[in-house]
Design a protein around this motif. Structure first.
Motif, PDB file in Angstrom:
ATOM      1  N   PRO A  75       0.799  -1.234   0.000  1.00 44.57           N
ATOM      2  CA  PRO A  75       0.000   0.000   0.000  1.00 44.57           C
ATOM      3  C   PRO A  75       0.830   1.280   0.000  1.00 44.57           C
ATOM      4  O   PRO A  75       0.360   2.320  -0.469  1.00 44.57           O
ATOM      5  N   VAL A  84      -5.391  -2.693  -6.817  1.00 46.96           N
ATOM      6  CA  VAL A  84      -6.605  -2.732  -5.996  1.00 46.96           C
ATOM      7  C   VAL A  84      -7.482  -3.905  -6.392  1.00 46.96           C
ATOM      8  O   VAL A  84      -7.972  -4.655  -5.534  1.00 46.96           O
ATOM      9  N   SER A 133      -7.936  -7.376  -4.061  1.00 50.47           N
ATOM     10  CA  SER A 133      -9.277  -7.555  -3.492  1.00 50.47           C
ATOM     11  C   SER A 133      -9.755  -8.991  -3.599  1.00 50.47           C
ATOM     12  O   SER A 133     -10.634  -9.412  -2.850  1.00 50.47           O
ATOM     13  N   TRP A 161      -9.333  -5.581   1.725  1.00 49.58           N
ATOM     14  CA  TRP A 161      -8.639  -4.300   1.666  1.00 49.58           C
ATOM     15  C   TRP A 161      -8.814  -3.491   2.941  1.00 49.58           C
ATOM     16  O   TRP A 161      -7.901  -2.783   3.371  1.00 49.58           O
ATOM     17  N   VAL A 214     -10.034   2.352  -3.442  1.00 51.28           N
ATOM     18  CA  VAL A 214     -10.586   1.040  -3.084  1.00 51.28           C
ATOM     19  C   VAL A 214     -12.106   1.116  -2.982  1.00 51.28           C
ATOM     20  O   VAL A 214     -12.834   0.244  -3.491  1.00 51.28           O
ATOM     21  N   TRP A 234     -13.797  -2.542  -0.983  1.00 48.46           N
ATOM     22  CA  TRP A 234     -13.435  -2.283   0.399  1.00 48.46           C
ATOM     23  C   TRP A 234     -13.446  -3.552   1.252  1.00 48.46           C
ATOM     24  O   TRP A 234     -12.494  -3.851   1.968  1.00 48.46           O
TER      25      TRP A 234
END
Length: 393
Positions: free
Chosen positions: A147, A163, A167, A172, A205, A211
């Motif tokens: 990140p 991302v 995922s 995330w 995200v 998310w």
């Protein structure tokens, strides 16, 4: 002593390492439960990135920051424990990877994330930790630095790609909680800029709908091709070309791969290094080049015929699997990975009873390469046999 072979407490004890709200972390108890933690307090770090001091100090600071994080505080107990263990073990491989430049005195720990994920996997496996929780922890450890560099990729990787792919491999929300704690739990000049980058990353995200779940794709084939580098729009299906349906076995020796194939794929041809060695009359480790040539010739013939088959091998590491998968996908195969495992005592017992030239000592050395398959590696990845050992209360 390598962390892989150090003592670790049973899973039930590890669950108790996470303090209750309002309680302080018991670092001595953590070191008693996980022997590999003891050397962190004497492992130096580069003062440019870690002016707070040694790895142990940093780890304790990160744990304190994690416990204050809103994502952690709102999570269910299992997920709090996953994030806690990921932080507790995120730098577990720094002692083994520390390199000091003799000319400048600068300290580096190259590859500590990937090595740490392997060490953590073995430690948690030995503890009897359920594989779902174990793999969630290990995936966070393996990419805990990513990140910080999503917006500054040396390879030019688009942030959206990172991302979307991650995922499918982890949560995330949890990774960003770990990353925030990792950055806050240190002293460095670029701390504020990294925290700003994490805020922007969180926005991306959420925009991607990733998310707390995998980013949606039109279908599994479209997702797989995207993760393998094909330029496409995730919501538009990419229709597959005709090819073989291949089951790729994955797991340590004696984990039950032959039994699984006999039970679930009894009528399919099997490509196997062990079978090739038997045909060629070679012992394990002898003339491996000839064995590989035999196996790949057999696999190519089946792929050209678009026939379904099983590829039965350990496929322990990402690099080992990549060689097989690159060949299969070059022939447009649809791939299912089956990952099997057993507790260590059972593996050693089975291996001793097998007609094999692989010793138990050689089997143990394989643990240094154990990287469980990720959901992004195949059209379908199945985890079976994640047996947990009886644990003390």
């Amino acid at each position: 002593m390598a962390p892989l072979m150090m003592r670790v407490a049973p899973y039930a004890i590890l669950r108790k390492l996470l303090p209750l709200p309002g309680q302080d972390l018991d670092w001595a108890l953590c070191c008693e439960a996980i022997e590999a933690l003891r050397v962190l307090d004497t492992t130096p770090q580069d003062p440019v990135h870690h002016a707070e001091g040694d790895v142990g100090t940093h780890t304790r600071w990160v744990i304190a920051c994690l416990r204050e994080d809103a994502t952690f505080q709102q999570a269910l107990p299992d997920r709090q424990w996953v994030m806690f263990m990921a932080v507790l073990l995120h730098d577990i491989a720094k002692p083994a990877t520390t390199v000091v430049d003799e000319a400048t005195g600068r300290i580096r720990q190259p590859g500590h994330s990937a090595r740490g994920a392997v060490d953590a996997r073995v430690l948690l496996w030995l503890s009897g930790c359920p594989w779902e929780l174990r793999e969630a922890i290990c995936r966070l450890i393996a990419v805990h630095q990513q990140p910080f560099f999503v917006w500054h990729s040396h390879r030019g990787t688009p942030p959206e790609y990172v991302v979307r792919k991650l995922s499918w491999e982890l949560c995330w929300a949890e990774l960003l909680a770990v990353a925030r704690a990792d950055m806050r739990g240190r002293i460095c000049q670029d701390q504020a800029s990294h925290l700003d980058d994490l805020l922007l990353l969180e926005e991306l995200v959420r925009e991607e709908g990733a998310w707390d779940r995998p980013r949606s794709f039109a279908d599994a084939h479209t997702a797989l091709q995207y993760f393998r580098g094909t330029r496409l729009y995730p919501d538009e299906p990419l229709h597959p070309q005709p090819g073989s349906r291949v089951t790729v076995m994955c797991g340590l020796p004696a984990s039950g791969k032959n039994h699984w194939v006999a039970k679930h794929r009894p009528d399919l041809p099997v490509v196997s290094f062990d079978d090739a060695r038997e045909v060629l009359g070679l012992a394990h480790g002898d003339n491996e080049g000839k064995v590989v040539h035999q196996v790949w010739d057999q696999a190519r013939a089946l792929l050209r015929a678009q026939a379904p088959f099983v590829w039965n091998a350990t496929h322990l590491s990402h690099s080992m699997r990549d060689k097989t998968l690159d060949l299969l996908y070059a022939y447009h195969a649809q791939v299912d990975i089956v990952h099997l495992e057993q507790p260590l005592p059972e593996l050693l017992r089975r291996n001793q009873r097998r007609d094999t030239t692989l010793t138990n000592a050689a089997l143990l050395r394989m643990l240094h390469r154990w990287e469980a398959p990720l959901p992004t590696e195949a059209h379908q990845v199945m985890y079976e046999g994640g047996v947990t050992l009886p644990s003390a209360g």
